[in-house]
Design an enzyme around this catalytic site. Structure first.
Site, short mmCIF file in Angstrom:
data_model
loop_
_atom_site.label_atom_id
_atom_site.label_comp_id
_atom_site.label_asym_id
_atom_site.label_seq_id
_atom_site.Cartn_x
_atom_site.Cartn_y
_atom_site.Cartn_z
N GLU A 93 -16.77 29.79 5.88
CA GLU A 93 -17.42 28.88 4.92
C GLU A 93 -16.96 27.49 5.34
O GLU A 93 -15.98 26.96 4.83
CB GLU A 93 -17.00 29.24 3.50
CG GLU A 93 -17.99 28.74 2.48
CD GLU A 93 -17.79 27.27 2.13
OE1 GLU A 93 -18.05 26.40 3.02
OE2 GLU A 93 -17.39 26.98 1.00
N GLU A 102 -17.79 17.77 5.76
CA GLU A 102 -16.39 18.21 5.89
C GLU A 102 -15.90 18.10 7.34
O GLU A 102 -14.70 18.12 7.59
CB GLU A 102 -16.25 19.64 5.40
CG GLU A 102 -14.95 19.89 4.67
CD GLU A 102 -15.08 21.04 3.70
OE1 GLU A 102 -14.71 22.16 4.08
OE2 GLU A 102 -15.58 20.83 2.58
C1 LIG Z 1 -14.27 25.32 2.30
S1 LIG Z 1 -12.70 26.10 2.46
C2 LIG Z 1 -13.20 27.80 2.47
C3 LIG Z 1 -12.12 28.75 2.05
C4 LIG Z 1 -12.53 30.21 1.98
N1 LIG Z 1 -13.03 30.71 3.24
C5 LIG Z 1 -13.56 30.44 0.90
O1 LIG Z 1 -14.70 30.78 1.22
O2 LIG Z 1 -13.22 30.28 -0.29
C6 LIG Z 1 -12.34 25.74 4.15
C7 LIG Z 1 -10.95 26.15 4.62
O3 LIG Z 1 -10.93 25.95 6.04
C8 LIG Z 1 -9.68 25.43 6.43
N2 LIG Z 1 -9.91 24.70 7.70
C9 LIG Z 1 -10.61 23.55 7.87
N3 LIG Z 1 -10.67 23.22 9.17
C10 LIG Z 1 -9.97 24.18 9.84
C11 LIG Z 1 -9.66 24.39 11.22
N4 LIG Z 1 -10.08 23.55 12.16
N5 LIG Z 1 -8.93 25.46 11.56
C12 LIG Z 1 -8.48 26.32 10.58
N6 LIG Z 1 -8.74 26.18 9.26
C13 LIG Z 1 -9.49 25.13 8.90
C14 LIG Z 1 -9.23 24.57 5.26
O4 LIG Z 1 -7.82 24.46 5.24
C15 LIG Z 1 -9.80 25.36 4.06
O5 LIG Z 1 -8.83 26.25 3.54
#
Ligand SMILES: C[S@@+](CC[C@H](N)C(=O)[O-])C[C@H]1O[C@@H](n2cnc3c(N)ncnc32)[C@H](O)[C@@H]1O
Length: 301
Positions: A93, A102
């Site tokens: 997501e 984002e």
């Molecule tokens: C929009 S949230 C989605 C969380 C979960 N998958 C959900 O559907 O509820 C995005 C998540 O991606 C993580 N994230 C963002 N960029 C990332 C990256 N380059 N590598 C790993 N994690 C990342 C953030 O820390 C956040 O927890």
């Protein structure tokens, strides 16, 4: 985000359709782990849950408390994690407002390159971008508050400011015209980066005033699951991104209207926007960066 049931159940249905027993799955940016738990429930043999932030600790304890023994949690990002073998399904997501704000889509595309098997499945696999024309005059009046000499004070020097400010709103079907403007799509299976320019057009079917653009997206999660964030769909936490116009634009019946939205990334997650509407005769062009420069000039001694 978990409280956004439209979003979360759409991913749940797509994962149930895509993940077959015995498949390996990566949940990229797992947050509190919900998509990993859906994948495990669908029979995945091994789920790799990756997140770069401290939230991973929460996912870990929730996974253990719920008996998801085949979910492995790794703290890191698309460049720091290494896996012994590619995965069958990559789910994420990774969607911000208007999908792109984002800045996580580019990381998702790199994760696809590094971790997904050549015949593997992506979720989401495609994004479609749309604009609706905002017709609710109250929004224009609200934005022009500083033009009303509030409390007897002349705020006209900064009257333009709110019109150059992009915001997130939840429009209903009464706030926009029914013409949906297709701004193109992004095939996440092939793309190497997220788009920065969105262009589309429509033919006006009535003569009416337009006060701005409402940007939305649809994510194709699987053959049967589309996540629509437009003003005519069930509400999600994404709402729509409102790009206001400084002056009302008259859409004339029968005329073609072209709209353009451009997103430029600044430092970190900062985004600069340009947007415009024109019918070949009249054009309104907006740019939030120019306005920010003006503000900067006022506060710099
Ligand atoms: C929009 S949230 C989605 C969380 C979960 N998958 C959900 O559907 O509820 C995005 C998540 O991606 C993580 N994230 C963002 N960029 C990332 C990256 N380059 N590598 C790993 N994690 C990342 C953030 O820390 C956040 O927890």
């Amino acid at each position: 985000m978990l409280q956004d049931t439209v979003r979360t159940t759409a991913f749940e249905r797509a994962i149930a359709a895509l993940v077959k027993p015995g498949m390996t799955v990566m949940d990229f940016g797992c947050g509190t782990g919900i998509l990993s738990f859906f994948a495990s429930r669908s029979g995945a043999s091994d789920v790799i849950a990756i997140d770069q932030s401290a939230i991973l600790a929460v996912a870990k304890v929730i996974g253990a408390a719920n008996g998801f023994v085949n979910v492995r949690f790794i703290r890191g990002d698309e460049s720091s994690v290494t896996l012994p073998a590619p995965v069958d399904v990559l789910v994420s997501e990774c969607l911000g407002y208007f999908a792109v704000t984002e800045g996580m889509i580019d990381a998702f595309l790199l994760a696809r390159e590094r971790f997904l098997a050549p015949d593997g499945v992506l979720c989401p696999r495609e994004l479609r971008f749309y604009a609706h024309l905002v017709s609710n005059q109250n929004l224009y009046k609200q934005l022009d508050f500083w033009g009303t000499q509030p409390y007897g004070i002349d705020y006209s020097l900064v009257r333009d400011w709110p019109f150059h400010t992009v915001s997130v709103k939840s429009f209903g079907s009464d706030d926009v015209l029914p013409w949906m403007i297709d701004l193109g799509s992004l095939d996440l299976r092939k793309a190497s980066c997220q788009p920065s320019k969105f262009v589309g057009s429509c033919i006006a079917t009535q003569t009416t005033e337009v006060y701005g653009l409402a940007g939305s997206f649809t994510a194709i999660l699987s053959d049967d699951v589309l996540l629509d964030t437009g003003p005519f769909a069930e509400r999600t936490h994404w709402g729509q991104v409102f790009f206001p116009l400084r002056h009302p634009f008259i859409a004339r019946a029968g005329k073609q209207i072209e709209v353009q939205i451009e997103a430029r990334r600044g430092m970190g997650e900062e985004m600069f926007w340009r947007w415009s509407i024109n019918d070949g005769t009249v054009s309104i062009d907006m740019d939030d960066f120019v306005h920010r420069l003006w503000i900067q000039a006022q506060i710099t001694p």
